[in-house]
Each structure stands twice: as structure tokens, then as C-alpha cells.
Scaffold this motif. Structure first.
Motif, PDB file in Angstrom:
ATOM      1  N   ALA A 149      73.259  60.345  57.939  1.00 37.18           N
ATOM      2  CA  ALA A 149      72.015  60.703  57.265  1.00 37.18           C
ATOM      3  C   ALA A 149      71.746  59.736  56.126  1.00 37.18           C
ATOM      4  CB  ALA A 149      72.091  62.135  56.743  1.00 37.18           C
ATOM      5  N   SER A 150      72.803  59.317  55.457  1.00 34.32           N
ATOM      6  CA  SER A 150      72.649  58.365  54.365  1.00 34.32           C
ATOM      7  C   SER A 150      72.166  57.015  54.889  1.00 34.32           C
ATOM      8  CB  SER A 150      73.988  58.209  53.646  1.00 34.32           C
ATOM      9  OG  SER A 150      73.921  57.201  52.683  1.00 34.32           O
ATOM     10  N   ILE A 151      72.668  56.639  56.052  1.00 31.10           N
ATOM     11  CA  ILE A 151      72.262  55.388  56.691  1.00 31.10           C
ATOM     12  C   ILE A 151      70.824  55.477  57.196  1.00 31.10           C
ATOM     13  CG2 ILE A 151      72.712  53.980  58.738  1.00 31.10           C
ATOM     14  CD1 ILE A 151      75.638  54.525  58.382  1.00 31.10           C
ATOM     15  N   GLY A 152      70.354  56.706  57.386  1.00 28.44           N
ATOM     16  CA  GLY A 152      68.988  56.870  57.872  1.00 28.44           C
ATOM     17  C   GLY A 152      68.901  56.866  59.375  1.00 28.44           C
ATOM     18  N   LEU A 153      69.836  57.516  60.011  1.00 31.10           N
ATOM     19  CA  LEU A 153      69.776  57.616  61.461  1.00 31.10           C
ATOM     20  C   LEU A 153      68.647  58.572  61.849  1.00 31.10           C
ATOM     21  CD1 LEU A 153      71.793  56.493  63.716  1.00 31.10           C
ATOM     22  CD2 LEU A 153      72.329  58.889  64.043  1.00 31.10           C
ATOM     23  N   PRO A 154      67.789  58.166  62.774  1.00 33.75           N
ATOM     24  CA  PRO A 154      66.722  59.077  63.188  1.00 33.75           C
ATOM     25  C   PRO A 154      67.305  60.385  63.703  1.00 33.75           C
ATOM     26  CG  PRO A 154      66.347  56.890  64.078  1.00 33.75           C
ATOM     27  CD  PRO A 154      67.716  56.880  63.474  1.00 33.75           C
ATOM     28  N   GLY A 155      66.616  61.479  63.380  1.00 32.85           N
ATOM     29  CA  GLY A 155      67.150  62.789  63.738  1.00 32.85           C
ATOM     30  C   GLY A 155      67.787  63.453  62.528  1.00 32.85           C
ATOM     31  N   THR A 156      68.069  62.660  61.495  1.00 28.14           N
ATOM     32  CA  THR A 156      68.543  63.230  60.239  1.00 28.14           C
ATOM     33  C   THR A 156      67.444  63.066  59.192  1.00 28.14           C
ATOM     34  OG1 THR A 156      69.469  61.177  59.397  1.00 28.14           O
ATOM     35  CG2 THR A 156      70.911  62.538  60.758  1.00 28.14           C
ATOM     36  N   SER A 157      67.617  63.790  58.082  1.00 23.35           N
ATOM     37  CA  SER A 157      66.588  63.767  57.050  1.00 23.35           C
ATOM     38  C   SER A 157      66.397  62.371  56.474  1.00 23.35           C
ATOM     39  CB  SER A 157      66.987  64.732  55.940  1.00 23.35           C
ATOM     40  OG  SER A 157      68.242  64.348  55.405  1.00 23.35           O
ATOM     41  N   GLY A 158      67.474  61.596  56.435  1.00 16.05           N
ATOM     42  CA  GLY A 158      67.401  60.282  55.812  1.00 16.05           C
ATOM     43  C   GLY A 158      66.380  59.373  56.454  1.00 16.05           C
ATOM     44  N   PHE A 159      66.229  59.493  57.756  1.00 16.50           N
ATOM     45  CA  PHE A 159      65.327  58.582  58.468  1.00 16.50           C
ATOM     46  C   PHE A 159      63.876  58.821  58.105  1.00 16.50           C
ATOM     47  CE2 PHE A 159      62.517  57.958  62.159  1.00 16.50           C
ATOM     48  CZ  PHE A 159      62.537  56.577  62.197  1.00 16.50           C
ATOM     49  N   VAL A 160      63.468  60.080  58.119  1.00 21.33           N
ATOM     50  CA  VAL A 160      62.041  60.384  57.978  1.00 21.33           C
ATOM     51  C   VAL A 160      61.478  59.787  56.696  1.00 21.33           C
ATOM     52  CG1 VAL A 160      60.349  62.227  57.851  1.00 21.33           C
ATOM     53  CG2 VAL A 160      62.336  62.481  59.326  1.00 21.33           C
ATOM     54  N   GLY A 161      62.188  60.056  55.583  1.00 17.04           N
ATOM     55  CA  GLY A 161      61.696  59.572  54.304  1.00 17.04           C
ATOM     56  C   GLY A 161      61.709  58.059  54.222  1.00 17.04           C
ATOM     57  N   GLU A 162      62.830  57.473  54.620  1.00 17.67           N
ATOM     58  CA  GLU A 162      62.965  56.027  54.564  1.00 17.67           C
ATOM     59  C   GLU A 162      61.894  55.354  55.409  1.00 17.67           C
ATOM     60  OE1 GLU A 162      67.157  54.199  54.446  1.00 17.67           O
ATOM     61  OE2 GLU A 162      66.498  53.935  56.493  1.00 17.67           O
ATOM     62  N   PHE A 211      53.081  61.689  65.050  1.00 16.71           N
ATOM     63  CA  PHE A 211      53.793  61.542  66.319  1.00 16.71           C
ATOM     64  C   PHE A 211      54.679  62.749  66.578  1.00 16.71           C
ATOM     65  CE2 PHE A 211      57.591  60.187  64.068  1.00 16.71           C
ATOM     66  CZ  PHE A 211      57.091  59.463  62.998  1.00 16.71           C
ATOM     67  N   ALA A 212      54.965  62.930  67.848  1.00 16.76           N
ATOM     68  CA  ALA A 212      55.671  64.136  68.276  1.00 16.76           C
ATOM     69  C   ALA A 212      56.859  63.757  69.150  1.00 16.76           C
ATOM     70  CB  ALA A 212      54.728  65.037  69.059  1.00 16.76           C
ATOM     71  N   TRP A 213      57.748  64.725  69.338  1.00 17.90           N
ATOM     72  CA  TRP A 213      58.789  64.588  70.349  1.00 17.90           C
ATOM     73  C   TRP A 213      58.124  64.895  71.691  1.00 17.90           C
ATOM     74  CZ3 TRP A 213      63.377  62.903  68.480  1.00 17.90           C
ATOM     75  CH2 TRP A 213      63.707  63.196  67.159  1.00 17.90           C
ATOM     76  N   VAL A 267      58.435  55.550  67.709  1.00 19.01           N
ATOM     77  CA  VAL A 267      59.444  56.127  66.823  1.00 19.01           C
ATOM     78  C   VAL A 267      60.488  56.904  67.622  1.00 19.01           C
ATOM     79  CG1 VAL A 267      59.835  57.442  64.727  1.00 19.01           C
ATOM     80  CG2 VAL A 267      57.693  56.256  65.040  1.00 19.01           C
ATOM     81  N   GLN A 268      60.034  57.598  68.654  1.00 21.83           N
ATOM     82  CA  GLN A 268      61.033  58.281  69.486  1.00 21.83           C
ATOM     83  C   GLN A 268      61.903  57.259  70.213  1.00 21.83           C
ATOM     84  OE1 GLN A 268      59.778  61.534  72.070  1.00 21.83           O
ATOM     85  NE2 GLN A 268      61.499  61.099  73.407  1.00 21.83           N
ATOM     86  N   MET A 269      61.287  56.159  70.595  1.00 21.81           N
ATOM     87  CA  MET A 269      62.094  55.102  71.209  1.00 21.81           C
ATOM     88  C   MET A 269      63.160  54.642  70.211  1.00 21.81           C
ATOM     89  SD  MET A 269      60.944  51.437  72.804  1.00 21.81           S
ATOM     90  CE  MET A 269      60.145  51.907  74.307  1.00 21.81           C
ATOM     91  N   PHE A 270      62.746  54.540  68.961  1.00 23.75           N
ATOM     92  CA  PHE A 270      63.689  54.132  67.920  1.00 23.75           C
ATOM     93  C   PHE A 270      64.769  55.194  67.721  1.00 23.75           C
ATOM     94  CE2 PHE A 270      64.893  53.254  63.427  1.00 23.75           C
ATOM     95  CZ  PHE A 270      65.322  51.959  63.613  1.00 23.75           C
TER      96      PHE A 270
END
Lengths: 513, 686
Positions: free
Chosen positions: A381-394, B76-78, B138-141
């Protein structure tokens, strides 16, 4: 009284009162009583926070749950929140019980005073986010640091005095300038009412000075490079719960200050000084990330990473668009959770081995597998992996700034490379590898109390990553207000896309499938 | 189709969660059953979708799942998108994944951490499926990073090994360099199009980008070029193209089934998939396509040269993968997206086969991976031998023009013909690079087969084999882990003149052989059966606009001069002949060659010194800078002249101040409060 409220009930005052009563009660109590009082008080406040969120009318009045009582001339007890304040209050009341949990066994000396300090701090932090009077805000804002000085100075590590002194000195400088600016503003506008001030138009020339005065305070709190050096020391010396609340909430006050005061009150000056903010943020992302890469102390590493993450906040704020502003708010929330969780994770092993030296650990995946899973989640999440909160904001913040400047976006996006490098390097040394120290290898996995702290954090981190709409929706309208306020002044982006042919298709490009 | 795609994608996630959280509580067999079962179900549901596209019955579908982010006009959506391109990837991903799951039952049977391994495999599959079904960038990402995470975890699966940890981290960080480009590309796309929805972008790309320019880093460029090159940098990272390739060979630290699934068949092809998916966008920028062509061609050549010198069986195949990905990219670069996807498709089968075959060899040879210690295994592990041979026939592209051939024959030749037919300078460069790389491919692939399966056994010099023999004879009192320990030299006291050291390799168990046989069938037949669908004239029908299908190019490719058509065959046989001579007829030849061309050999053996270069240019300076910024910047300057300097001033000032910084915190607090009260009083009194 405007906006929605809980049957006209002064819920905000109650939320300030509950921890305060708890603080007084626990002051003279013994350790067992004090921690129980603190836990109950923070849980009640959390419950009130849930009620607050549930009864907040999304899309309703801008200021809700407002309360007003004239204390004496020129100073008013005036509370009220918008969506921006709401989510930050929610973050505060969510983290507090976890902080009490983190202190449960580790605080032994002067426990009553310790919990009193924490509860007092909760009151003051919520006060910062609810205050609608400029001076009420100032008092909460500055006084909120006092319990933190105490927590670091009394219950901190070996160098606690130096750390708290540094913390004090930095923040003092900023505060004085901000206070002077506030006096001038109140004189000029004739009111200390924050909502009114947010729509007041200050002369452009004065704005620059006012902006700088506020900037001095907020930049330190944020902290921005190069006034960040108090943070690593404060974090290293603070007890676990102190670090959690410092990273979780106190660092958000700078960002809150920018979005509540600097941007809406001084829009022209904000645009004027945007390049300065960009420059400092770019420097922070690169420099503090590189510094984090060479740290030997876990807490120092995470502290430096906080500086880099906070730079993403300032970048988003000074992107002058909806994505940037919303992104920086999400970064603040996410960082509050993730950095808090990381400090908590450090605390878990610190409680067992009493060292923050990275090299003293290693191979924890073997004897603490569940711990390794949580630590991995928060690292990602700290790295900003999509699916975690870190990504969305970053993602939103960087997307926002790209519309202003591709250079700034490029430099700040290198943070995703450097962030991955220092966090994975940390993870590799602490959790992976062979077990090289017998004492570290003998550490037991998470106990029930630690599970109870980790699970909610993990759940919210994933929630915010997969469905951030829950958090974006309450503040959308208030962000839009800020955005409209600064829109006229915002600098022109460097992309300046030119479309050669006359193409009717371009018009419908924005239409999503 | 909409409910089956939900099951296909989310069942592996569910299985991963069950196996991962259940872990040892759940037990080995249940966790393996759950994950493997989930993948076979996904696979069984994927093939009908693919076949229905093949028969022309199906149309693209987008299945919404959940709203994701809305911020201003960004929305964007899932969602899961299925079209012909996705359908191809679905069968590739689920089939190889299911087979690899099955294979791992045997390969990982001695591993104490099996649930974790299977959970990671299923998690990877989920992320990969999210990637290929993405309806927006973004989903691709998300999928892109998800597979990166799974790859990181699986490369570092044996986390006690320092080399595995280093490789895992390197893979993640190098990929992040590519992600930087990808992210900036997404930002740019949003800036220009106001959306991240892939169909919307592709629909509007020709009109919006035609003649459009954009400011980027202070200069002005063609908008399309900037966007495509940024996105392609992402593809370079994931698909290990020249410059960002250094992580892939190191990734071989992971268990071999992982190499087969992630680092051969699926994840590394994500970049190719991305370029094909966005082909209408790339078509708007000839410059970007030229760049793609050049990088692809250079990679296919570079990796093939390095592949000729490596001695680790997995590294040879890794460089081979890197090289084959280069083919796919320059195919896309010259506009033959169908051919690129076709090579991706066939390559998935034969490369997974080669890796799993290598795994079977490694399994038989007691974890030994160095081909110098193999030899003569043909009779000992015959199924593996035949499977590897099928794979080699496929990758080297054995076949007779206009008659029939193995899988690679169809797809690779199609790429080379398209490159020639395109007729630009860069495409000819790619053609010749591709031809030369085909020669090297044939050489190193047969070299692998000859070193492994032919000649006399050279097993006695292998430490792994020595340990195995010791174990078998009950002499081993070290109690160490064979896979991890090179330090002990248990010298052999059983002198066997036949080079076997008394070791008896065994064929792998049947759960490992089934995937080998299935994939062998794929390697033999995939090209023959599917080439009409993918690359014949008029197969725009199959793609239905899922990628740009250039009928003219395909037509031209079918009518290239005869020598162009026969060139791949010629170089393939030449490579085979050289390998045959060097490793069967005259085994002293390689040593002599190495002696003669020592510099060239060292250059190739050290992989063109990329790692050394990056160490000097990036890693060391980053750490050095970090130390300087910390010790000199923060401590030496900021602290010294900031807070510490202030302290010094205060110290000189007065005794009272000295007291102040002796650290009585309460007094600070008091000062603070007094100040506040004073300030407030002033306001009130004024």
C-alpha cells in the motif's frame, strides 16, 4: 443552526468532550484503569464518528453540524464540518483506539498521564478539524502539539529530549508567523469566521505575505523539504502509538491547512507560489526517497518515506484541479492508515526485541508468517500498488499535476520507483532472508491484541483501494468549492495540446464508453 | 458469456484467498485441490468463449463489476471486457496456468510451503485475467501491477535464499521503471482524450491525434508519439525488452513452474498484448511504431546472442523468451498485430513446454541446473526428452514452406515475412535481425537439447548429484538443503568411469508428464490448426476490430520473394548443423572457439555487461546520493544551521535559554500556553 445534525444535538462538542473527560479521569488513575478509560473513551468517540458519518448529508449544506456560542467578544465557540473535515475526523477517531491498543502493554511508567495526554490530543485534533473560528483553530492547532511534546519527551527513546526540542523549535517558528498573519486577516476582513474568510477576497499584494506566513507553519507541519528534519527524530524517539498518531493525523494538519486556508483564502498567491511548492515537493520526493534507501533504522526509514508521500500531497493540492485535490486528500487518508500501520508493525517487533536496527531482524516470514502478510500488505500500500489505498491517491494527485506540468509529474512519479526500492529493500531485510539472530527467530507471531489492531487497518486499506467512492463522495462537493475558488488563478498547463484538423469527434472524446 | 467470464476471473482469486489464508490449517491437498480445481474450471469455461469467437458467433461483451474512481471528469469502473483479443489471452492464460498448477503437484511435492505457492499461482492468474479483460487503462494497470506483485512473491518464493530475494526485488523495481512510463502515458491519454476508457480512446484516436502536438518536458512533440512511447516504456518493462530486460534472467531464481507460467507464457507477454490492444492508437504514430520495431528487433538479436553462451538451462530459455518477445514486438511495430498475437499464442505453448521440460530435467537431476553437468539423459527420461524435442522443433520453426510445420514455423515465419513486406528501412533491419536471431535460436535451442540429452553423462562433477549420491548411500550427515547449498563439497568416493557418479535419474511423476504431453500437442499442432484464424487474409472477421488488422500487409506478406520464405528454413537448418557439429560431432569445438574469440565470448557470457553498467550508473550513485543527502544535507547543513544553530545562538544568549533546552518539556508546554494566552488576550483587548 444550519445543515443536518443529529436532532439538533451538539455532536461535535460531544466528540470533543468525551476524550477530555476521559483525560481528566485517567490522569490520576492507575495503569489498568487508565488504559481501560482511554479505550472506552476512544471507542465512544469512534462510535460517535460513525454516527457523524452516517448522518452527514452528502450533497447537502456545505457546513453541517454547526454549533455556535459566543464565549466573549471577539472569540466564539464555533464548530462545524464539511466533507473534507469529516473524513479527517473519521481518520482520527478510527486510529485512536488502535493507538490505545498499541500502548496497552508497552507503557508502564506514568501511564495515567500518558493516556491523559493521548486523550487530550484527540480532543485537540478533532478540534482542529471542526473549528470554524480562526483563533479557535489556532489554539487547537498549536495546543495539539503540546501533548505530542510530552509523549515524545517523557515516554520516548534515549534521545527524546533532542527530538522534542527540535519538534518544538521548528513548529514554533511557523506558528508565530501564522498568528501574526491571522491578526492581520481578522482586522482586514472584520471577522474570524473561517467560512466567511474562505470567500473573502484579500488584496493580491497582501495575499503573498499571508500565504508565506501560513506556508511557514503548514510546510513545517507537513513536513516539506527542507524543514522536515524534525520528523525522523520525532518518529524514532516517539513510542509506537506516538508515531502512529504523528504520522496518522498530525502530519495531515499541514495538508488540511493548505486546503482550508491557503488555497481558498489566497488563490492568487497560491498560484504565484505554486512553482516554489512544486520545486520543494520534487526535491522531497527524490531526496528523501534516496535518504530512505540508506537508513538502518526502521522507523527512520518510514519517517523519510512519509516526507516523500507528503510531497505527493502538496503536489496534488497545487495541481489546482479536482483530481489533484481529491488525490491529495486520499493520499492523506491513505498515508494516515498505511504509515500508521507500518509504525504499528514496527512496534510489534520492537516490543519483542527492543531494537529498531534493521540488521537485527531477518527471516521473520518463518516465525511470524501472519505478521509477514500484514507487513507485506502495508508495504504494498505504501508503494502504491493498485487495489490498495495508496494507489488511488497517488494516481489522482500525479494525474492532476500532469495537467499542469509534465516535468513535475515526471520527477514526482519517479517516487514510485524509489518507493518500491526502499520499501522492498526494508521488507527483504526484515521479513525475508535467513534467520540470522536467535532472539529474532524466537519471536512469536501476532497475538490477539495485535490482530485486533491490524485487521481493521488492513480492511480499510483494501476498501479504500477497491471502492474509494465511499471516501470521495462526502468531500466531492467541498473539493469542487475549493477548485472553483482557485480555478481563475491557476497557472496554464504546459501540455497545451493542439489539434490540427477540425474534428467534431474531439468534442465527444470525453464521453466514456 | 457474462456470467462465465465472472467465474473465469474471480474463481482463481477466491481460490488464492482460501489457500493463502487457510494455508497449513487447510492442509496441502485441499489447498492444492481448490486452486488447481479453480483453474481447470476457468480453463474449461475459457475455451468455449475462444471457440465461439473463432466460429464468428460471438461479439464483444463488457461486464460491469463495481464502480471504482470518479474524480471530476475522470471516471472509471471495474469491468470485464471480452473480445477476440481477450479470448485469445483467456485460453493462453487459463490453459497454461491450469497445466502449471497440475505440474506443480509433482514438482513442488517436497516443498513444506505448498499452500502458499499455489495461492500465489492462483493470485497471479487472477491478476493476469484482470489485465487481459481490462476495459480501461487503469484496470489494465491494476492487472499489470498485480502480476508484478505475484511475480515478486514467486521469484522470492524461496525467501531464505539471498539470491532469490535480490532477484525478486530487482524484478519489481526494474518493472517500476517501465511503470513510470505507463503511468505518465495514462496521464497523457487522460489529458488529451479526457477519458481512460480503452474503446473510447481507440475510437477517437485517429481524429484527435491526427496532426496534433503536445508540450512535454519543455518541448513540443506529436501527441500520438509521446503517448505511445510512454505507454510502450511500460510494455518494455513488463516484457523485458532491451534496456529493461535485466530482471528476467534473474527471475529464474523462482521455482521452474513459475518460470513457465509467468516468465514465459503469460506475464511477460502483457506488453505485447498492450500494444496490440492499443493498436489503433499506435497506428497513429509511425515514429512510435518505428521505435517499437527497433526495440523489438534489437532485443530479439541481443537476447539470442546471450542465449548462446549461457550454461544454466533455465537462463538459456529465459534469454530465448526475451528474444521471442522481441519478435512479437517488431511484428507489432511493422503493423502485423495478428502475427504478433499469433506468435504470443504459439510461444505460450512451446515456451511453457520448454520450461516445464527443463523443470523435469532439473527434477531428475536433483536440482542441478547447469547443462555442463548433464548429458546422456535421452534414455533415462524419455518422455521429457521427446517433449523437449517437440518444444525445440516448435521454437526453431521447423516446417516446409506451403506444406506444414510445427507451431513456431507458422508464427515466426509470418512475422519475418510481414517485416520484409512492410518495406521500410526499419522493417528490413528487423527482418535481418530476426533472420540472424533465428539462426542463433536454432543453435542455442539444439545446443540445449544436445548438451542435456545426448553425449556421455557428465554428472559426476555436479555438487547436487554428489549430494544425491551421498544421501542415497546414507553418508550425508550435513543435513542441509540441496537446493540452497553450494558450499559443501562432498567429494565423491564412488568413482564411476561412466560419468554418472552412480546416480540414476528418474522420469518425473505422471502429474508432471501430463502437462508436458498436452503442451507438446500444442507445440506441434497449434500453428497448423489456428494459423488461418489468426493471420490469413480475411481474418479480420475473427478479430472483429479488436486489433488493427492490415489486410494489405498480410497480402503482401504472402507474396514475398521465395528466398524470403525459405530464409528462416535455411538459417534454422544452419543453426542445427552448427549445434550438431559443435556438441555431437566435434565436442572440442566450443572450447576452441571460446579460446579463439575470448573477448566476444566474455562479452556474451556477461550479458553485454548490462548489469555491471546499471550497477555503476544507477545503483551505486543512488545509494551514494542517499548517504550524501542524509549526512551532508540533512545533518550537516539543515540541522546544523537550522535547529542546532538556533540552539547554539540561544545557548550563547542567556542562562535562562540554556535551561529552556535542557529538556523540561512541561516548561515548553507552559511557554507555549503562556504565549497563546497572551496572544488571545491581545486580540480581545484590542
Amino acid at each position: 443552526m444550519t445543515g443536518s445534525s443529529v436532532g439538533g444535538f451538539p455532536i461535535l462538542s460531544l466528540m470533543l468532550l468525551v476524550p477530555l473527560v476521559g483525560a481528566v479521569a485517567s490522569l490520576k488513575a492507575n495503569r489498568e484503569q487508565a488504559r481501560l478509560i482511554a479505550l472506552v473513551a476512544t471507542l465512544i468517540d469512534f462510535a460517535l464518528g460513525v454516527v457523524l458519518w452516517a448522518s452527514y448529508d452528502i450533497g447537502g449544506a456545505q457546513w453541517q453540524f454547526t454549533e455556535h456560542a459566543a464565549v466573549f467578544t471577539g472569540f466564539e465557540w464555533k464548530l462545524g464540518i464539511d466533507g473534507i473535515a469529516l473524513v479527517l475526523i473519521a481518520l482520527t477517531v478510527f486510529l485512536m483506539p488502535i493507538c490505545i491498543g498499541a500502548s496497552w502493554n508497552s507503557i508502564e511508567k506514568r501511564a495515567g498521564e500518558y493516556y491523559a495526554a493521548f486523550l487530550l490530543m484527540e480532543t485537540l485534533m478533532i478540534g482542529v478539524f471542526t473549528a470554524q473560528d480562526l483563533f479557535l483553530f489556532y489554539i487547537m492547532f498549536e495546543a495539539g502539539l503540546i501533548p505530542m511534546y510530552l509523549i515524545i519527551g517523557i515516554w520516548g527513546g534515549a534521545d527524546r529530549i533532542y527530538a522534542s526540542y527540535k519538534f518544538f523549535l521548528y513548529t514554533l517558528l511557523g506558528s508565530v508567523l501564522m498568528l501574526i498573519a491571522m491578526f492581520w486577516m481578522v482586522n482586514e476582513a472584520g471577522t474570524s469566521d473561517i467560512p466567511t474568510l474562505m470567500t473573502h477576497h484579500f488584496p493580491v499584494g497582501a495575499q503573498n505575505l499571508l500565504f508565506l506566513a501560513f506556508f511557514a507553519s503548514f510546510a513545517v507541519k507537513m513536513p516539506m523539504w527542507p524543514v522536515h528534519t524534525w520528523l525522523p527524530d520525532a518518529h524514532v524517539q516517539a513510542p509506537t502509538a506516538g508515531s502512529v498518531i504523528l504520522a496518522g493525523v498530525l502530519l495531515k494538519m499541514g495538508g488540511y491547512g493548505f486546503i482550508r486556508f491557503s488555497l481558498p483564502m489566497f488563490p492568487e498567491a497560491s498560484a504565484h507560489f505554486a512553482p516554489l511548492v512544486w520545486g520543494l515537493s520534487m526535491a522531497a520526493v527524490v531526496i528523501t526517497s534516496l535518504i530512505a534507501l540508506v537508513q538502518h533504522d526502521i522507523k527512520k526509514l518510514i519517517a523519510y518515506s512519509s516526507v516523500a508521500h507528503m510531497a505527493i500531497v502538496t503536489i496534488g493540492l497545487f495541481a489546482f484541479n479536482q483530481q489533484g485535490l481529491e488525490g491529495s486528500m486520499i493520499v492523506m487518508l491513505s498515508h494516515g492508515l498505511v504509515a500508521g500501520a507500518l509504525f504499528l508493525a514496527v512496534g510489534v517487533i520492537y516490543d519483542r526485541l527492543h531494537t529498531r536496527e534493521i540488521d537485527r531482524y531477518g527471516g521473520l516470514a518463518i516465525n511470524m508468517p501472519y505478521y509477514a502478510v500484514f507487513f507485506l500488505l502495508f508495504t504494498m500500500a505504501s508503494i502504491g500498488l493498485p487495489g490498495t489505498s495508496g494507489f488511488v491517491g497517488e494516481f489522482l494527485s500525479l494525474l492532476g499535476i500532469y495537467q499542469e506540468s509534465s516535468w513535475v509529474a515526471l520527477v514526482c512519479t519517479t517516487g514510485i520507483i524509489l518507493g518500491a526500492a526502499y520499501m522492498l529493500y526494508l521488507y527483504r531485510r526484515v521479513v525475508f532472508g535467513a534467520q540470522k539472530n536467535a532472539d529474532a527467530a524466537a519471536m512469536p507471531d501476532l497475538d490477539a491484541r495485535e490482530w485486533a489492531m491490524m485487521v481493521p487497518l488492513a480492511a480499510v486499506v483494501l476498501w479504500m483501494g477497491i471502492y474509494p467512492e465511499s471516501f470521495l463522495a462526502p468531500m466531492r462537493k467541498d473539493i469542487a468549492v475549493v477548485e472553483q475558488r482557485i480555478d481563475a488563478a491557476k497557472p496554464k498547463g504546459d501540455a497545451n495540446v493542439k489539434i490540427a484538423a477540425v474534428t467534431p469527434v474531439a468534442a465527444e472524446a470525453g464521453e466514456a464508453k | 458469456m457474462s456470467s462465465s467470464i465472472l467465474i473465469i476471473v474471480f474463481l482463481p482469486l477466491l481460490a488464492a484467498i482460501v489457500a493463502g489464508l487457510g494455508n497449513k490449517t487447510l492442509g496441502f491437498v485441499p489447498s492444492k485441490l481448490v486452486t488447481t480445481g479453480a483453474l481447470f474450471i476457468s480453463c474449461a469455461l475459457s475455451w468455449p468463449i475462444f471457440l465461439s469467437f473463432l466460429s464468428g458467433d460471438a461479439h464483444e461483451v463488457v461486464v460491469p463489476v463495481l464502480h471504482w474512481v470518479k474524480s471530476g471528469n475522470l471516471d472509471f469502473a471495474w469491468a470485464l471486457r471480452v473480445d477476440a483479443l481477450t479470448a485469445v489471452m483467456l485460453v493462453v492464460v487459463t490453459s497454461v496456468s491450469a497445466l502449471v498448477h497440475l505440474y506443480s503437484w509433482g514438482y513442488m511435492s517436497e516443498e513444506p510451503d505448498q499452500p502458499r505457492f499455489f495461492a500465489y499461482l492462483s493470485l497471479f492468474t487472477f491478476a493476469m485475467l484482470m489485465l487481459v479483460t481490462a476495459d480501461n487503462l487503469v484496470q489494465m494497470f491494476f492487472g499489470w501491477e498485480g502480476v508484478g506483485l505475484a511475480s515478486y512473491l514467486l521469484i522470492g518464493f524461496w525467501f531464505r535464499k539471498p539470491s532469490a530475494n535480490a532477484a525478486a526485488m530487482k524484478a519489481f523495481v526494474v518493472n517500476r521503471v517501465g511503470d513510470l512510463g505507463f503511468m505518465l502515458g495514462i496521464f497523457g491519454v487522460f489529458l488529451v482524450f479526457g477519458t481512460v476508457s480503452i474503446p473510447a480512446i481507440l475510437h477517437n484516436a485517429p481524429a484527435v491525434l491526427n496532426g496534433s502536438t503536445i508540450g512535454f518536458l519543455g518541448y513540443r512533440f506529436h501527441t500520438a508519439t509521446v503517448l505511445c512511447i510512454l505507454l510502450f516504456i511500460g510494455a518494455m518493462g513488463k516484457s523485458a525488452q532491451l534496456g529493461l530486460h535485466t530482471w528476467l534472467p534473474d527471475a529464474m531464481e523462482g521455482p521452474t513452474p513459475v518460470s513457465a507460467l509467468i516468465h514465459a507464457a503469460t506475464m511477460v507477454t502483457a506488453g505485447v498484448f498492450m500494444v496490440c490492444r492499443l493498436s489503433p492508437l499506435f497506428e497513429t504514430s509511425p515514429t512510435a511504431l518505428g521505435f517499437v520495431t527497433f526495440i523489438g528487433a534489437a532485443t530479439c538479436f541481443f537476447a539470442a546472442t546471450v542465449g548462446t553462451t549461457q550454461t544454466d538451462i533455465k537462463r538459456v530459455i529465459a534469454y530465448s523468451t526475451c528474444s521471442q518477445l522481441g519478435y512479437m514486438f517488431f511484428a507489432a511495430g511493422v503493423g502485423a498485430y495478428g502475427a504478433a498475437m499469433f506468435h504470443l499464442f504459439t510461444h505460450a505453448f512451446f515456451k511453457a513446454l520448454l520450461f516445464l521440460g527443463a523443470g523435469s530435467v532439473i527434477h531428475a537431476m536433483h536440482h542441478e541446473q547447469d547443462m555442463r553437468y548433464y548429458g546422456g539423459l535421452r534414455k533415462k527420461i524419455p518422455v521429457t526428452f521427446w517433449a523437449m524435442t517437440a518444444g525445440t522443433l516448435a521454437i526453431t520453426g521447423v516446417g516446409i514452406v506451403d506444406v506444414a510445420g510445427f507451431a513456431g514455423f507458422y508464427s515466426k515465419d509470418a512475422i519475418l515475412e510481414a517485416a520484409y513486406a512492410r518495406g521500410t528501412e526499419l522493417s528490413h533491419f528487423a527482418f535481418f535481425m530476426g533472420i540472424f536471431a533465428a539462426l542463433l535460436t536454432s543453435f542455442y535451442s539444439w545446443r540445449l537439447v544436445f548438451l542435456t540429452f545426448f553425449g556421455k553423462p557428465r554428472w559426476e562433477q555436479s555438487e547436487h548429484i554428489q549430494h544425491a549420491v551421498h544421501d542415497a548411500h546414507g553418508h550425508d550427515d550435513h543435513g542441509h538443503d540441496h537446493a540452497n547449498d553450494h558450499a559443501h563439497h562432498g567429494h565423491d568416493d564412488h568413482a564411476h568411469s561412466d560419468g554418472t557418479a552412480g546416480y540414476h535419474p528418474h522420469e518425473s511423476p505422471v502429474v508432471m508428464l501430463i502437462p508436458l504431453i498436452v503442451l507438446s500437442i500444442g507445440a506441434v499442432l497449434a500453428g497448423f490448426v489456428f494459423n488461418h484464424a489468426f493471420i490469413s487474409e480475411g481474418t479480420g472477421e475473427f478479430w472483429k476490430g479488436a486489433l488493427v488488422f492490415n489486410e494489405h500487409l498480410i497480402h503482401a506478406a504472402h507474396h514475398v520473394p521465395t528466398w524470403v520464405k525459405w530464409a528462416p528454413f535455411g538459417v534454422m537448418t544452419t543453426g542445427l548443423a552448427i549445434a550438431l557439429y559443435a556438441y555431437i560431432v566435434n565436442p572440442r569445438f566450443p572450447a576452441a572457439f571460446v579460446e579463439q574469440f575470448a573477448f566476444l565470448y566474455r562479452f556474451l557470457l556477461n550479458k553485454w555487461y548490462f548489469d555491471e553498467l546499471y550497477e555503476v550508473v544507477f545503483v551505486k550513485p543512488a545509494l551514494w546520493l542517499g548517504r550524501v543527502f542524509w549526512r551532508v544535507g540533512d545533518i550537516g547543513i539543515i540541522d546544523r544551521f537550522g535547529p542546532n544553530g538556533a540552539a547554539w545562538v540561544v545557548k550563547q544568549g542567556s542562562r535562562a535559554a540554556v535551561k529552556l533546552q535542557t529538556g523540561y518539556l512541561n516548561s515548553y508546554a507552559l511557554v507555549m500556553l503562556v504565549g497563546l494566552v497572551g496572544a488571545i488576550s491581545w486580540v480581545i483587548a484590542r
